[in-house]
Structures are given as structure tokens and as C-alpha cells.
Scaffold this active site. Structure first.
Site, PDB file in Angstrom:
ATOM      1  N   GLU A   1     -54.704 -29.294 -26.350  1.00  0.00           N
ATOM      2  CA  GLU A   1     -53.669 -30.208 -25.883  1.00  0.00           C
ATOM      3  C   GLU A   1     -53.004 -29.625 -24.648  1.00  0.00           C
ATOM      4  O   GLU A   1     -52.687 -28.441 -24.626  1.00  0.00           O
ATOM      5  CB  GLU A   1     -52.612 -30.409 -26.984  1.00  0.00           C
ATOM      6  CG  GLU A   1     -53.184 -31.055 -28.233  1.00  0.00           C
ATOM      7  CD  GLU A   1     -52.141 -31.289 -29.319  1.00  0.00           C
ATOM      8  OE1 GLU A   1     -50.930 -31.097 -29.064  1.00  0.00           O
ATOM      9  OE2 GLU A   1     -52.556 -31.669 -30.432  1.00  0.00           O
TER      10      GLU A   1
ATOM     11  N   ASP B   1     -60.764 -28.683 -32.908  1.00  0.00           N
ATOM     12  CA  ASP B   1     -59.449 -28.521 -32.287  1.00  0.00           C
ATOM     13  C   ASP B   1     -59.067 -27.048 -32.182  1.00  0.00           C
ATOM     14  O   ASP B   1     -59.291 -26.269 -33.116  1.00  0.00           O
ATOM     15  CB  ASP B   1     -58.392 -29.208 -33.166  1.00  0.00           C
ATOM     16  CG  ASP B   1     -57.802 -30.433 -32.495  1.00  0.00           C
ATOM     17  OD1 ASP B   1     -57.855 -30.524 -31.246  1.00  0.00           O
ATOM     18  OD2 ASP B   1     -57.295 -31.298 -33.224  1.00  0.00           O
TER      19      ASP B   1
ATOM     20  N   LYS C   1     -61.303 -28.669 -28.328  1.00  0.00           N
ATOM     21  CA  LYS C   1     -60.293 -29.581 -27.777  1.00  0.00           C
ATOM     22  C   LYS C   1     -58.955 -28.852 -27.737  1.00  0.00           C
ATOM     23  O   LYS C   1     -58.603 -28.185 -28.715  1.00  0.00           O
ATOM     24  CB  LYS C   1     -60.182 -30.840 -28.635  1.00  0.00           C
ATOM     25  CG  LYS C   1     -59.047 -31.770 -28.185  1.00  0.00           C
ATOM     26  CD  LYS C   1     -59.145 -33.150 -28.788  1.00  0.00           C
ATOM     27  CE  LYS C   1     -58.544 -33.306 -30.157  1.00  0.00           C
ATOM     28  NZ  LYS C   1     -57.089 -33.022 -30.228  1.00  0.00           N
TER      29      LYS C   1
ATOM     30  N   ASP D   1     -56.845 -30.884 -35.873  1.00  0.00           N
ATOM     31  CA  ASP D   1     -55.778 -30.176 -36.582  1.00  0.00           C
ATOM     32  C   ASP D   1     -54.905 -31.165 -37.358  1.00  0.00           C
ATOM     33  O   ASP D   1     -53.971 -30.770 -38.057  1.00  0.00           O
ATOM     34  CB  ASP D   1     -54.958 -29.275 -35.641  1.00  0.00           C
ATOM     35  CG  ASP D   1     -54.285 -30.043 -34.523  1.00  0.00           C
ATOM     36  OD1 ASP D   1     -54.439 -31.277 -34.458  1.00  0.00           O
ATOM     37  OD2 ASP D   1     -53.604 -29.401 -33.692  1.00  0.00           O
ATOM     38  N   SER D   2     -55.244 -32.454 -37.279  1.00  0.00           N
ATOM     39  CA  SER D   2     -54.631 -33.440 -38.182  1.00  0.00           C
ATOM     40  C   SER D   2     -54.910 -33.050 -39.631  1.00  0.00           C
ATOM     41  O   SER D   2     -54.249 -33.543 -40.543  1.00  0.00           O
ATOM     42  CB  SER D   2     -55.180 -34.844 -37.900  1.00  0.00           C
ATOM     43  OG  SER D   2     -56.591 -34.846 -37.894  1.00  0.00           O
TER      44      SER D   2
ATOM     45  N   GLU E   1     -53.883 -39.917 -26.164  1.00  0.00           N
ATOM     46  CA  GLU E   1     -53.265 -40.391 -27.419  1.00  0.00           C
ATOM     47  C   GLU E   1     -51.954 -41.117 -27.123  1.00  0.00           C
ATOM     48  O   GLU E   1     -51.100 -40.611 -26.377  1.00  0.00           O
ATOM     49  CB  GLU E   1     -53.003 -39.194 -28.360  1.00  0.00           C
ATOM     50  CG  GLU E   1     -52.312 -39.624 -29.651  1.00  0.00           C
ATOM     51  CD  GLU E   1     -52.379 -38.585 -30.765  1.00  0.00           C
ATOM     52  OE1 GLU E   1     -53.018 -37.529 -30.601  1.00  0.00           O
ATOM     53  OE2 GLU E   1     -51.785 -38.854 -31.829  1.00  0.00           O
TER      54      GLU E   1
HETATM   55  O1  KIV Z   1     -56.144 -33.714 -34.769  1.00  0.00           O
HETATM   56  C1  KIV Z   1     -56.666 -34.814 -34.606  1.00  0.00           C
HETATM   57  O2  KIV Z   1     -57.190 -35.433 -35.538  1.00  0.00           O
HETATM   58  C2  KIV Z   1     -56.628 -35.401 -33.285  1.00  0.00           C
HETATM   59  C3  KIV Z   1     -56.946 -36.848 -33.196  1.00  0.00           C
HETATM   60  C4  KIV Z   1     -55.766 -37.613 -33.631  1.00  0.00           C
HETATM   61  C5  KIV Z   1     -57.431 -37.243 -31.868  1.00  0.00           C
HETATM   62  O3  KIV Z   1     -56.318 -34.752 -32.333  1.00  0.00           O
END
Ligand code: KIV
Length: 276
Positions: free
Chosen positions: A126, A95, A124, A56-57, A193
């Protein structure tokens, strides 16, 4: 079993969760990167990245937001589909965006979308202890899960900034206990992280599943960075753990190969990329 892959000219089976576990057992560092589109996915795969995350970056590096909070499930699905088309060998993780896994049923529905519509092989999310029930629910339905601990960018407004986590011994211990509980709940990978080297080492030694770090020091099972940081596309101040692998090289592929070589050779991260 791999007939379709052979037909697509694949000389070897793609990376899967068993490959990643075996790499941990064998002490082979796992090289991971983010990607957001098919063209870069082809390059990242050609560089022999083991795991690719549609993070989600993308809210920050693609959409231009200040945080990852505005990213939606539809956004991740769109980018994940494009990345899936570019990959041949790497393992694809997507994500789960902000507020897309607040309760088990909703989390399962969204994870299924990411896999069926996006082509992801793992999701993934959080969270620490608060996400154990969600991870358990997903794992019970055979959804592979990566649990993201340490700095959780989706909580940036609650934390009050992008800060190193687990510096105090009691916080590091809490993180370790959460990691164990998430593994017990069925998490297949833990991602850490922005934590001190010592916290990265403690969690990695305590878990059977691979631990991937971003700013978590050298004593983890693998490293991940945001693609645009590796390629020096990101402008302005970057986090301490970022290294520009494009410097002195004349193509993005050469930079990505240099990154994978550095991770595999344990030449990255160096002390200046780490937290204490
Ligand atoms: O969203 C993302 O790119 C991430 C990485 C920084 C691990 O969670």
C-alpha cells in the site's frame, strides 16, 4: 518448459504478468479474488479466477481483528503456502503487511520470504509517492509488484476510518500522478480501492499496466473482492461495492463462477456498487 504442469494435468499454462497485460490490451476484464486456504483456493481456481490475492484482509475475516494492522509476515506466509497448494492456473499475489516495507532492504527481505516460503508470484504493498523508492528497489531485484492506491486499510488509524478517497479533483489528480510514478518505478499492477468511478477511469486510461479495482467503478481493467463477501459469509454491514453472489445459488463454486462471469461480462459492478 511446462513439463511439471503437464504432469499435474494442466491443459494450459498458468496466468502470469504477460497474460494480465495482454488481457488489458485486449480489453478482457481480469477476475480477481482473495483466498486464504487450500480448499477455497481450489474452488476459486476452478471458477477460473485469473488472480488470487492472499490479502491482509485475513486479519479481519480469518483472525477476527477490526483492522489489517495486526497481520504479520509469518501470517501471510502461512496462508499463502496453503493457497499455493490449491492453485493450478491463477496468478498468486501476497500482501506485504503493515510495517513490513518501511525501507528498501527490509522490504526486499520480506518480499523474498513471501515468494520463497509462501509461493507468491507477486507482492502487493500500500502506498503512493512514499513507496516509489521501495517499488524501484523491489523491481530492480525482479520482484513483481502490485501498488495499492486509494483507500489504504493499513493507514486506517491515520485516515480516521475506511473512507472513499480521491473525491476532490486535486486528490484524484495526486492519485493519478502517484500511479504513473509507481508504474515508472516498476509496478506491474496498480490496485485502486474505494475511489469514484471517474478516478478509476482516469488512472486506467493513463497506465499501460493493468489496474484492478475494488470499489473503483466499472472502467478499470479488472475487479477484486474479498472471498467471504462474495460468498455472503461476512456478517453485518458490508461496503457499498460488495455484492453477494451466493444468493439463489446452491454451492460456493456456483457463486464463484457467477462472480467471474459477471466480471468478464462487465455485469459487475453495477451503479449501486460505485462511488461518485
Ligand atoms: O487485503 C485485501 O484483501 C486487499 C483487497 C481488499 C484488495 O487488499
Amino acid at each position: 518448459m511446462y513439463t511439471q504442469l503437464e504432469q499435474r494435468g494442466m491443459p494450459e499454462p498458468p496466468v502470469n504478468v504477460s497474460t494480465l497485460r495482454r488481457m488489458k490490451q485486449d480489453g478482457e476484464p481480469i477476475a480477481c479474488l482473495t483466498a486464504y486456504d487450500a480448499s477455497y483456493a481450489v474452488l476459486v481456481d476452478a471458477a477460473r479466477t485469473d488472480l488470487v490475492l492472499v490479502g491482509d484482509s485475513l486479519g479481519m475475516v480469518i483472525q477476527g481483528h477490526d483492522t489489517t494492522v495486526p497481520v504479520t509476515v509469518d501470517d501471510i506466509i502461512y496462508h499463502c503456502r496453503t493457497v499455493a497448494r490449491g492453485l493450478r492456473r491463477a496468478f498468486l499475489v501476497a500482501d506485504m503487511p503493515f510495517m513490513s516495507y518501511t525501507e528498501p532492504g527490509q522490504a526486499l527481505d520480506n518480499a523474498v520470504r513471501l515468494m520463497q516460503e509462501g509461493g507468491a508470484m507477486m507482492v502487493k504493498l500500500e502506498g503512493g509517492d512514499d513507496q516509489v523508492a521501495i517499488v524501484e528497489h523491489l523491481a530492480r531485484h525482479d520482484i513483481p509488484v502490485c501498488a495499492h492506491l486509494g483507500l489504504r486499510p493499513q493507514s486506517v488509524h491515520k485516515i480516521g476510518g475506511f473512507k472513499v478517497q480521491g473525491r476532490e479533483p486535486d486528490k484524484a489528480q495526486e492519485m493519478l500522478e502517484s500511479a504513473k510514478r509507481l508504474q515508472g518505478a516498476g509496478a506491474d499492477i496498480v490496485l485502486l480501492e474505494c475511489v469514484p468511478n471517474e478516478a478509476g477511469r482516469m488512472v486506467t486510461e493513463a497506465l499501460d499496466v493493468p489496474v484492478i479495482g475494488i470499489g473503483a467503478g466499472p472502467n478499470v481493467d479488472g475487479q477484486i473482492l474479498v472471498l467471504y463477501d462474495v460468498l455472503d459469509i461476512t456478517q453485518g454491514r458490508t461496503p457499498r461495492f460488495v455484492k453477494n453472489f451466493q444468493a439463489g445459488l446452491d454451492s460456493p463454486l456456483a457463486a464463484l463462477q457467477a462472480y467471474v462471469r459477471a466480471v468478464k461480462g462487465k455485469d459487475y459492478p453495477e451503479p449501486e456498487h460505485c462511488f461518485s
